[in-house]
Design a protein around this motif. Structure first.
Motif, PDB file in Angstrom:
ATOM      1  N   HIS A 168     -19.271  35.948  65.030  1.00 26.75           N
ATOM      2  CA  HIS A 168     -18.091  35.597  65.603  1.00 26.75           C
ATOM      3  C   HIS A 168     -17.590  34.723  64.653  1.00 26.75           C
ATOM      4  O   HIS A 168     -16.414  33.961  64.232  1.00 26.75           O
ATOM      5  N   GLU A 169     -18.567  33.424  63.065  1.00 31.24           N
ATOM      6  CA  GLU A 169     -17.629  33.261  61.968  1.00 31.24           C
ATOM      7  C   GLU A 169     -16.819  34.220  61.119  1.00 31.24           C
ATOM      8  O   GLU A 169     -15.570  33.840  61.007  1.00 31.24           O
ATOM      9  N   GLN A 170     -17.433  35.300  61.200  1.00 31.49           N
ATOM     10  CA  GLN A 170     -16.259  35.713  60.289  1.00 31.49           C
ATOM     11  C   GLN A 170     -14.973  37.183  61.326  1.00 31.49           C
ATOM     12  O   GLN A 170     -14.129  36.706  61.110  1.00 31.49           O
ATOM     13  N   ILE A 171     -15.321  36.782  62.499  1.00 37.57           N
ATOM     14  CA  ILE A 171     -13.817  36.883  63.412  1.00 37.57           C
ATOM     15  C   ILE A 171     -12.802  35.490  63.229  1.00 37.57           C
ATOM     16  O   ILE A 171     -11.755  35.505  63.087  1.00 37.57           O
ATOM     17  N   ALA A 172     -13.677  34.022  63.465  1.00 39.02           N
ATOM     18  CA  ALA A 172     -12.938  33.547  63.194  1.00 39.02           C
ATOM     19  C   ALA A 172     -11.967  33.286  61.441  1.00 39.02           C
ATOM     20  O   ALA A 172     -11.137  32.596  61.977  1.00 39.02           O
ATOM     21  N   GLU A 173     -12.865  33.931  60.364  1.00 39.90           N
ATOM     22  CA  GLU A 173     -12.451  33.142  59.486  1.00 39.90           C
ATOM     23  C   GLU A 173     -10.910  34.671  59.391  1.00 39.90           C
ATOM     24  O   GLU A 173     -10.008  33.903  58.880  1.00 39.90           O
ATOM     25  N   SER A 181     -12.504  28.901  69.093  1.00 37.20           N
ATOM     26  CA  SER A 181     -11.982  29.470  70.042  1.00 37.20           C
ATOM     27  C   SER A 181     -12.093  31.358  70.288  1.00 37.20           C
ATOM     28  O   SER A 181     -11.855  31.794  71.288  1.00 37.20           O
ATOM     29  N   VAL A 182     -13.270  31.255  69.298  1.00 36.72           N
ATOM     30  CA  VAL A 182     -12.970  32.649  69.525  1.00 36.72           C
ATOM     31  C   VAL A 182     -14.345  33.529  70.264  1.00 36.72           C
ATOM     32  O   VAL A 182     -14.412  33.416  71.569  1.00 36.72           O
ATOM     33  N   ASP A 183     -15.453  31.523  71.120  1.00 38.85           N
ATOM     34  CA  ASP A 183     -16.956  31.966  71.761  1.00 38.85           C
ATOM     35  C   ASP A 183     -15.786  31.889  73.332  1.00 38.85           C
ATOM     36  O   ASP A 183     -15.895  32.568  73.949  1.00 38.85           O
TER      37      ASP A 183
END
Length: 217
Positions: A168-173, A181-183
């Motif tokens: 999720h952190e990599q997608i957000a970046e 927001s990704v969640d």
């Protein structure tokens, strides 16, 4: 021309301020507010009910397309211009379906931006010639459940990254939004796919025609 109220939304204060100056050089346009994220934009729209919203595509808390969709649902008469520093050519159909009135690059000159706004306020729009020459008129059939799950291009991108093993952190970046927001995006995606877990979503997505099309590209 009757007085026009406008809202500018961009997370970079310098860009937002410059955009305000460009707009207010057009006769009868007043920028009633500047927002630096999607939530603040929606609040300004609710407060002022502007005629025009210039909206950056990548905002800190959500995509501009999501904000545009919410505005058009509540205020269908409001003109929305997606003002972006990235290439969104692949999203033109989706943005048009939402009901945006125009899409323009932040690299466009002051005169081009003002010409687009004048066209839109006259119920016309402008497109780059490169985009116009690639367009074709089609009779689009409604999508069925077997064709897709109703995922937006933003959600498809997130699912593709998820399939590739991104956290999720990599997608957000990667898409320039917060992890929260990704969640939130994933909650909506799970609802659309009719699943409750990540692995179920991935399995359903990779069996879909959407994923097959992406792999072919």
């Amino acid at each position: 021309m009757k007085p026009v109220k406008a809202v500018v939304t961009d997370d970079h204060p310098v860009v937002a301020g410059a955009t305000k100056m460009i707009l207010e050089q057009i006769e009868d346009i007043t920028v009633v507010g500047i927002a630096h994220n999607g939530k603040a934009c929606l609040e300004l729209v609710e407060q002022h009910q502007p005629d025009l919203v210039l909206l950056d595509y990548h905002l800190p808390d959500q995509y501009g397309s999501t904000v545009a969709e919410r505005i058009k649902r509540r205020y269908p008469q409001t003109h929305i211009v997606i003002f972006t520093g990235i290439d969104v050519a692949d999203l033109y159909n989706h943005l048009i379906e939402i009901g945006v009135s125009g899409i323009i690059s932040k690299e466009s000159g002051e005169k081009t931006i003002q010409n687009l706004i004048r066209c839109i306020l006259d119920d016309h729009t402008m497109l780059p010639l490169a985009v116009y020459r690639q367009m074709r008129v089609t009779n689009r059939q409604p999508r069925t459940e077997t064709d897709s799950s109703g995922l937006t291009p933003d959600e498809i991108q997130i699912m593709y990254l998820l399939v590739k093993g991104a956290t999720h952190e990599q997608i957000a970046e990667h898409i320039h939004v917060s992890k929260r927001s990704v969640d939130n995006y994933l909650k909506k995606i799970y609802e659309k796919l009719g699943v409750s877990a990540r692995i179920q979503a991935i399995e359903k997505f990779v069996r879909s025609p959407i994923y097959a099309d992406i792999k072919e590209d």
